[in-house]
Design an enzyme around this catalytic site. Sequence first.
Site, PDB file in Angstrom:
ATOM      1  N   CYS A  56     -11.278 -19.327  20.731  1.00  0.00           N
ATOM      2  CA  CYS A  56     -12.422 -19.642  19.474  1.00  0.00           C
ATOM      3  C   CYS A  56     -13.358 -19.844  20.673  1.00  0.00           C
ATOM      4  O   CYS A  56     -14.961 -19.910  20.032  1.00  0.00           O
ATOM      5  CB  CYS A  56     -11.888 -20.012  18.500  1.00  0.00           C
ATOM      6  SG  CYS A  56     -10.690 -19.739  18.067  1.00  0.00           S
ATOM      7  N   CYS A  95      -8.825 -23.892  19.114  1.00  0.00           N
ATOM      8  CA  CYS A  95      -8.356 -22.677  19.679  1.00  0.00           C
ATOM      9  C   CYS A  95      -9.488 -22.876  21.022  1.00  0.00           C
ATOM     10  O   CYS A  95     -10.501 -22.469  20.999  1.00  0.00           O
ATOM     11  CB  CYS A  95      -9.044 -22.227  18.723  1.00  0.00           C
ATOM     12  SG  CYS A  95      -8.948 -20.244  19.720  1.00  0.00           S
TER      13      CYS A  95
END
Length: 144
Positions: free
Chosen positions: A74, A71
Site C-alpha cells: 500500500c 501494508c
Amino acid sequence: MSESIDDERQRIRERKKRELRERLENGESLDAPAKAGDAPDEPIAITGQGHLDEVVEEYDVVLVDCYADWCGPCQMLEPTIEALAAETDAAVAKVDVDAHQRIAQQLGARGVPTLVLYADGQPVERMVGAQDRGTLEGLIEQHA
C-alpha cells in the site's frame, strides 16, 4: 430503498446531460473539464459508507483504494494513487480498512491493497495487490 437510489442516479445522469448540452450550446469544448463536479486533484479520505456513496455518485469514474497504514505494498502504491488523482479525470477515494472494516468488506477487500474502479456509479473492475500506474491509467481511460 433501491428505488430511491436508482431515482437519484437517474437524476444525476439527467443533470450531467443538461450540463453537457449547455456546454455544447455555449461553444465550450467537451475536452475541457467541467466547472462543477471536477474530480479533486488529491485522494479523498472516505469517512463512512454515506461519504463513499456520495463520491461514487458525484463523479463519473472513481478509483477506490482500500489500504492499511501497516501494508508495505500500500505504501509503495501511494505515489501512484496520488499521481492518478492529480493527473487523471477520475476521482480517487481511499478507504482505511482498519478504520472502516464494514466498507472494506462490502467492497470485497480480502487483502490490501484492493482497488475498485467505479464507472457511472457501478463497480466495473476489482484488483488485489499493488498495480502499476500504466495499468490503472488504462483502466481509468477505458471507463472514462
